[in-house]
Design a protein around this motif. Structure first.
Motif, PDB file in Angstrom:
ATOM      1  N   PRO A 186      49.267  43.567 -19.519  1.00 20.52           N
ATOM      2  CA  PRO A 186      48.178  44.319 -20.164  1.00 20.52           C
ATOM      3  C   PRO A 186      47.743  45.541 -19.350  1.00 20.52           C
ATOM      4  CG  PRO A 186      47.762  41.970 -20.323  1.00 20.52           C
ATOM      5  CD  PRO A 186      48.932  42.128 -19.393  1.00 20.52           C
ATOM      6  N   SER A 187      47.733  45.413 -18.020  1.00 24.87           N
ATOM      7  CA  SER A 187      47.363  46.561 -17.178  1.00 24.87           C
ATOM      8  C   SER A 187      48.351  47.705 -17.343  1.00 24.87           C
ATOM      9  CB  SER A 187      47.313  46.141 -15.703  1.00 24.87           C
ATOM     10  OG  SER A 187      46.292  45.199 -15.473  1.00 24.87           O
ATOM     11  N   LEU A 188      49.626  47.355 -17.436  1.00 23.91           N
ATOM     12  CA  LEU A 188      50.670  48.358 -17.634  1.00 23.91           C
ATOM     13  C   LEU A 188      50.478  49.083 -18.962  1.00 23.91           C
ATOM     14  CD1 LEU A 188      53.500  49.611 -17.023  1.00 23.91           C
ATOM     15  CD2 LEU A 188      54.497  47.595 -18.093  1.00 23.91           C
ATOM     16  N   LEU A 189      50.280  48.345 -20.029  1.00 21.88           N
ATOM     17  CA  LEU A 189      50.144  48.949 -21.355  1.00 21.88           C
ATOM     18  C   LEU A 189      48.820  49.692 -21.511  1.00 21.88           C
ATOM     19  CD1 LEU A 189      51.741  46.140 -23.540  1.00 21.88           C
ATOM     20  CD2 LEU A 189      52.812  48.147 -22.493  1.00 21.88           C
ATOM     21  N   HIS A 190      47.832  49.298 -20.726  1.00 16.45           N
ATOM     22  CA  HIS A 190      46.540  49.988 -20.715  1.00 16.45           C
ATOM     23  C   HIS A 190      46.711  51.462 -20.340  1.00 16.45           C
ATOM     24  CE1 HIS A 190      42.519  51.096 -19.172  1.00 16.45           C
ATOM     25  NE2 HIS A 190      42.072  50.210 -20.028  1.00 16.45           N
ATOM     26  N   GLU A 191      47.717  51.765 -19.525  1.00 13.63           N
ATOM     27  CA  GLU A 191      47.947  53.138 -19.091  1.00 13.63           C
ATOM     28  C   GLU A 191      48.593  53.994 -20.172  1.00 13.63           C
ATOM     29  OE1 GLU A 191      46.608  54.224 -16.503  1.00 13.63           O
ATOM     30  OE2 GLU A 191      46.003  52.266 -15.738  1.00 13.63           O
ATOM     31  N   VAL A 192      49.077  53.372 -21.218  1.00 11.97           N
ATOM     32  CA  VAL A 192      49.703  54.104 -22.325  1.00 11.97           C
ATOM     33  C   VAL A 192      48.723  54.283 -23.477  1.00 11.97           C
ATOM     34  CG1 VAL A 192      51.627  54.109 -23.958  1.00 11.97           C
ATOM     35  CG2 VAL A 192      51.957  53.161 -21.659  1.00 11.97           C
ATOM     36  N   LEU A 193      47.909  53.285 -23.743  1.00 11.95           N
ATOM     37  CA  LEU A 193      46.993  53.308 -24.879  1.00 11.95           C
ATOM     38  C   LEU A 193      45.846  54.307 -24.663  1.00 11.95           C
ATOM     39  CD1 LEU A 193      46.851  49.465 -25.483  1.00 11.95           C
ATOM     40  CD2 LEU A 193      47.667  51.161 -27.144  1.00 11.95           C
ATOM     41  N   PRO A 194      45.274  54.842 -25.741  1.00  9.47           N
ATOM     42  CA  PRO A 194      44.174  55.815 -25.628  1.00  9.47           C
ATOM     43  C   PRO A 194      42.839  55.133 -25.320  1.00  9.47           C
ATOM     44  CG  PRO A 194      44.681  55.446 -27.927  1.00  9.47           C
ATOM     45  CD  PRO A 194      45.719  54.679 -27.144  1.00  9.47           C
ATOM     46  N   THR A 195      42.701  54.633 -24.103  1.00 10.80           N
ATOM     47  CA  THR A 195      41.518  53.861 -23.719  1.00 10.80           C
ATOM     48  C   THR A 195      40.426  54.703 -23.063  1.00 10.80           C
ATOM     49  OG1 THR A 195      42.694  53.278 -21.685  1.00 10.80           O
ATOM     50  CG2 THR A 195      42.754  51.675 -23.483  1.00 10.80           C
ATOM     51  N   ASP A 196      40.670  56.000 -22.858  1.00 13.91           N
ATOM     52  CA  ASP A 196      39.622  56.899 -22.375  1.00 13.91           C
ATOM     53  C   ASP A 196      39.907  58.299 -22.932  1.00 13.91           C
ATOM     54  OD1 ASP A 196      41.588  58.116 -20.744  1.00 13.91           O
ATOM     55  OD2 ASP A 196      41.102  56.829 -19.044  1.00 13.91           O
ATOM     56  N   ASN A 197      39.050  59.242 -22.602  1.00  9.60           N
ATOM     57  CA  ASN A 197      39.172  60.585 -23.187  1.00  9.60           C
ATOM     58  C   ASN A 197      40.488  61.263 -22.814  1.00  9.60           C
ATOM     59  OD1 ASN A 197      36.688  60.400 -24.461  1.00  9.60           O
ATOM     60  ND2 ASN A 197      35.580  61.334 -22.765  1.00  9.60           N
ATOM     61  N   GLU A 198      40.908  61.098 -21.573  1.00 10.65           N
ATOM     62  CA  GLU A 198      42.149  61.723 -21.122  1.00 10.65           C
ATOM     63  C   GLU A 198      43.347  61.175 -21.886  1.00 10.65           C
ATOM     64  OE1 GLU A 198      45.012  61.655 -17.146  1.00 10.65           O
ATOM     65  OE2 GLU A 198      42.848  61.379 -16.901  1.00 10.65           O
ATOM     66  N   LYS A 199      43.404  59.865 -22.016  1.00 14.48           N
ATOM     67  CA  LYS A 199      44.529  59.240 -22.706  1.00 14.48           C
ATOM     68  C   LYS A 199      44.465  59.501 -24.213  1.00 14.48           C
ATOM     69  CE  LYS A 199      44.539  55.632 -19.215  1.00 14.48           C
ATOM     70  NZ  LYS A 199      44.117  54.250 -18.949  1.00 14.48           N
ATOM     71  N   ARG A 200      43.255  59.636 -24.726  1.00 16.16           N
ATOM     72  CA  ARG A 200      43.115  59.946 -26.156  1.00 16.16           C
ATOM     73  C   ARG A 200      43.662  61.347 -26.438  1.00 16.16           C
ATOM     74  NH1 ARG A 200      40.501  57.701 -30.002  1.00 16.16           N
ATOM     75  NH2 ARG A 200      39.411  56.347 -28.514  1.00 16.16           N
TER      76      ARG A 200
END
Length: 218
Positions: A86-100
């Motif tokens: 889950p930590s790995l995939l968290h870095e791909v998903l749009p979970t904050d403004n930068e990733k969005r």
């Protein structure tokens, strides 16, 4: 003395300006002139770095891919796959403004690449890189003997990838509903559905390293 220009820094600045233009106005407005204005540089300077719009878009998308890869590389893993995946995939998903921002730009690029053959190769390359993450995930689960017996791993790789893709799309469209917490919960639930029953039991146990409540003084 002539001013020394860091060309890579300038190109990165242009890439970030491209992302902002796409996010605010759509990829149709990602012209050299509009991006130059957003970046605060001259159109002539833009032409010096990128001869065509497709070249500019390709570079900007590569920068998105590189940022995601760098975050994954920098992630500190615990060795517990049920936490690390889950930590790995968290870095791909749009979970904050930068990733969005990255995800919105990527989706715009994907749509553009459907009608621009010069962008298609890069889209396939990034897609293959992302898919390889799930191959690595399943290799780890298999080596750890955590997977349910009889799974068709090739199909499960595609299914897990589709789950992540769907979450990303829904989070961009409806961020008030598909929150970071919802995305993480769905990823964890799907991961558990792939694993043997004893893994479920372990996942539900309280963290043995958690700080225990101290008795109150009476």
């Amino acid at each position: 003395m002539p001013k020394i220009v860091d060309h890579e820094l300038q190109k990165a600045k242009v890439a970030e300006a491209t992302w902002r233009v796409i996010q605010k106005h759509g990829i149709e407005q990602a012209s050299v002139r509009n991006i130059a204005e957003e970046a605060g540089i001259s159109v002539g300077s833009m032409r010096h770095y990128f001869s065509t719009q497709s070249e500019l878009l390709s570079y900007s998308m590569k920068r998105v891919s590189e940022r995601v890869s760098q975050r994954i590389y920098d992630t500190v893993f615990s060795g517990d796959l049920m936490q690390d995946i889950p930590s790995l995939l968290h870095e791909v998903l749009p979970t904050d403004n930068e990733k969005r921002l990255e995800m919105e730009v990527w989706f715009s690029f994907v749509v553009k690449s459907l009608s621009d053959d010069s962008l298609r190769t890069l889209r396939h390359q990034v897609d293959d890189e992302l898919r390889s993450i799930f191959v690595t995930v399943f290799n780890g689960l298999s080596e750890g003997q955590l997977l349910l017996p009889g799974l068709d791993v090739a199909i499960e790789v595609e299914r897990f990838y589709a789950v992540l893709d769907g979450l990303a799309i829904h989070a961009v469209m409806r961020p008030e509903r598909v929150t970071p917490e919802v995305m993480v919960a769905v990823i964890k639930r799907h991961l558990l559905s792939l694993c043997q029953p004893d893994v479920h039991s372990m996942a539900q146990k309280p963290d043995s390293n958690a700080k225990k409540e101290q008795p109150r003084d009476t």
